[in-house]
Design a protein around this motif. Structure first.
Motif, PDB file in Angstrom:
ATOM      1  N   ALA A 372      33.324 -28.206  -3.644  1.00 52.12           N
ATOM      2  CA  ALA A 372      33.994 -28.766  -4.818  1.00 52.12           C
ATOM      3  C   ALA A 372      35.512 -28.804  -4.619  1.00 52.12           C
ATOM      4  O   ALA A 372      36.173 -29.779  -5.007  1.00 52.12           O
ATOM      5  CB  ALA A 372      33.642 -27.945  -6.053  1.00 52.12           C
ATOM      6  N   ARG A 375      36.445 -31.681  -2.476  1.00 49.14           N
ATOM      7  CA  ARG A 375      36.414 -32.930  -3.254  1.00 49.14           C
ATOM      8  C   ARG A 375      37.647 -33.031  -4.155  1.00 49.14           C
ATOM      9  O   ARG A 375      38.207 -34.126  -4.330  1.00 49.14           O
ATOM     10  CB  ARG A 375      35.136 -32.977  -4.097  1.00 49.14           C
ATOM     11  N   VAL A 376      38.095 -31.918  -4.710  1.00 47.96           N
ATOM     12  CA  VAL A 376      39.303 -31.916  -5.538  1.00 47.96           C
ATOM     13  C   VAL A 376      40.491 -32.419  -4.728  1.00 47.96           C
ATOM     14  O   VAL A 376      41.309 -33.216  -5.218  1.00 47.96           O
ATOM     15  CB  VAL A 376      39.580 -30.504  -6.090  1.00 47.96           C
ATOM     16  N   ASP A 395      35.540 -37.851 -11.274  1.00 46.68           N
ATOM     17  CA  ASP A 395      36.792 -37.373 -10.691  1.00 46.68           C
ATOM     18  C   ASP A 395      37.567 -36.521 -11.687  1.00 46.68           C
ATOM     19  O   ASP A 395      38.161 -35.500 -11.314  1.00 46.68           O
ATOM     20  CB  ASP A 395      37.651 -38.553 -10.235  1.00 46.68           C
ATOM     21  N   TYR A 398      36.219 -33.106 -11.801  1.00 38.86           N
ATOM     22  CA  TYR A 398      36.669 -32.283 -10.678  1.00 38.86           C
ATOM     23  C   TYR A 398      38.069 -31.726 -10.931  1.00 38.86           C
ATOM     24  O   TYR A 398      38.366 -30.585 -10.556  1.00 38.86           O
ATOM     25  CB  TYR A 398      36.633 -33.079  -9.375  1.00 38.86           C
ATOM     26  N   LEU A 434      31.315 -28.993 -13.774  1.00 40.54           N
ATOM     27  CA  LEU A 434      30.919 -30.180 -13.012  1.00 40.54           C
ATOM     28  C   LEU A 434      29.549 -30.679 -13.446  1.00 40.54           C
ATOM     29  O   LEU A 434      28.711 -29.898 -13.914  1.00 40.54           O
ATOM     30  CB  LEU A 434      30.889 -29.853 -11.511  1.00 40.54           C
ATOM     31  N   GLU A 438      26.350 -33.092  -9.150  1.00 38.66           N
ATOM     32  CA  GLU A 438      27.323 -32.777  -8.109  1.00 38.66           C
ATOM     33  C   GLU A 438      27.064 -31.434  -7.440  1.00 38.66           C
ATOM     34  O   GLU A 438      27.621 -31.150  -6.382  1.00 38.66           O
ATOM     35  CB  GLU A 438      28.738 -32.774  -8.699  1.00 38.66           C
TER      36      GLU A 438
END
Length: 453
Positions: A372, A375-376, A395, A398, A434, A438
């Motif tokens: 995670a 992805r951030v 998004d 996140y 989240l 995800e």
């Protein structure tokens, strides 16, 4: 050569160096005691021997000494220290002399500070966690008994504060445990702060504190981590305790080693450090571990600063080759502790977590948190290009997760000691920000149990 041998032919005093002539049978790294005619004793080690000359580095310096009124005694062996439980609850200087007003530390036997090589066939793989009470470490870069896991920092970040917090809070899950903390090249203010922060653990007889300050001689700084590890080896492998050794700051140690090397007249290598810097660091770092048939362990947490934040600097670079991961502090990480999880790694974490050690969901949670956070980072890079308003719903979730991670899990006070279960429960709460779709690294049964839909 056995026993003490005395010489009075002192040819020269130069800075911290003393040159003796007419010697015989003296060896490199030999322990030396210097007696002054006006009274008093100083200590040193042999830096170099050439013919009948011996160069000795005096730990206390040569101020006030006179060549014609000095007696040099060679021990015929390297420096030794007494070992035993008497070290627990004591505060000492970097060379092991009392700094707490108590009597000298004594023990049943004397052991060379250089240590003895550990038989590789008797090494046990590191296992079982060492909870530190620091959530971002315990959850994502778990320290394991017998592991060597360094903390990489840059000047100005609270690496000493973090090291002190870990030394104050670390445990072994109810088993016999103690800490050996060696401060290297500290300012007097920092040494006082460390001593105050660890006072409770010292009073409980669970800590040995060795404090080497910046104005102490370089040769003492070279010996301090060796004394700390010698004490830890006895407490771990003989007495059966799980021992955490904290060495801070190893960059100060390396600079002292460079100074001693220059005094010996050795040819410098990369950035003027001695060519044997790698093997010297390895001789320290490899003294931790677990031994087959022995109940105790020695775990090593060296702390080092990277000059100008350069991770390719010789000290962090060579440390990374020897150790089993790293915890990286970053100026770009807000709050305390400023640990960058994506740059940090504990290669032995999988041996210390899971059912019977921490919790069955621990490794899955760590993997999902890292995924995670990666992805951030991508979302933030995208937001810089298209603007945050153009991001999709996932998004934005996140970004909400990143805020919750920093405030609800990673951020904590320097005296905030969190239990592991509390840390992992916080991880579930943070991941709950989240969408379920995800969270692909977590099993459906665990998601259902925590009400994540």
């Amino acid at each position: 050569m056995t026993g003490w041998v005395e010489y009075t032919e002192v040819r020269e005093l130069r800075g911290p160096l003393l040159v003796v002539t007419g010697v015989g049978g003296v060896g490199w790294d030999e322990s030396v005691t210097v007696r002054l005619g006006a009274g008093g004793t100083r200590h040193g080690v042999v830096l170099e021997v050439a013919g009948d000359l011996a160069v000795v580095q005096i730990m206390e310096g040569t101020d006030g000494m006179r060549p014609d009124d000095t007696t040099v005694r060679f021990a015929g062996r390297p420096m030794t220290v007494p070992v035993g439980d008497g070290w627990l609850g004591r505060v000492c200087t970097g060379r092991g002399e009392p700094a707490d007003g108590g009597p000298p530390v004594t023990g049943a036997r004397e052991v060379p500070v250089a240590g003895a090589p550990m038989n590789p066939t008797r090494r046990e793989p590191p296992s079982d966690p060492v909870p530190t009470g620091v959530s971002v470490i315990d959850a994502m870069t778990t320290l394991v008994r017998g592991q060597k896991l360094p903390i990489f920092s840059v000047p100005g970040l609270p690496h000493l504060e973090l090291a002190t917090q870990i030394a104050a809070q670390a445990t072994a899950g109810g088993e016999p445990f103690c800490v050996v903390f060696a401060g290297l090249g500290l300012s007097h203010a920092d040494a006082h702060a460390v001593r105050a922060a660890l006072d409770k653990r010292t009073a409980a007889g669970e800590l040995t504190l060795l404090l080497n300050t910046a104005d102490d001689p370089a040769v003492e700084r070279v010996l301090t981590p060796r004394i700390a590890l010698t004490v830890a080896e006895d407490l771990g492998y003989r007495a059966g305790r799980h021992v955490l050794v904290v060495l801070c700051d190893m960059t100060s140690y390396a600079e002292a080693l460079r100074e001693v090397s220059a005094a010996r007249g050795e040819i410098p290598a990369r950035r003027a450090y001695p060519g044997y810097l790698y093997s010297d660091l390895a001789s320290l770092y490899e003294r931790c571990g677990r031994l087959r048939g022995r109940p105790g362990s020695v775990t090593l947490l060296p702390v080092l600063t990277m000059p100008a934040g350069d991770i390719t600097h010789p000290v962090p670079d060579l440390t990374g080759y020897i150790t089993e991961g790293q915890i990286v502090l970053s100026a770009e990480t807000p709050g305390y502790p400023p640990i960058d999880p994506l740059s940090s790694l504990s290669r032995l974490m999988r041996h210390g977590v899971g059912p019977g050690r921490t919790r069955a969901d621990h490794l899955d949670l760590a993997g999902q948190l890292l995924a995670a956070l990666a992805r951030v980072r991508q979302v933030r890079e995208l937001a810089e290009i298209v603007g945050e308003s153009a991001l999709g719903e996932a998004d934005h979730r996140y970004l909400d997760f990143a805020t919750a991670f920093r405030t609800g899990l990673a951020g904590q006070g320097s005296t905030d000691d969190r239990a592991l279960d509390d840390t992992l429960d916080r991880a579930w709460q943070v991941l709950g920000r989240l969408p379920r779709a995800e969270l692909t690294l977590l099993p459906d049964s665990a998601l259902d149990a925590h009400g994540i839909g």
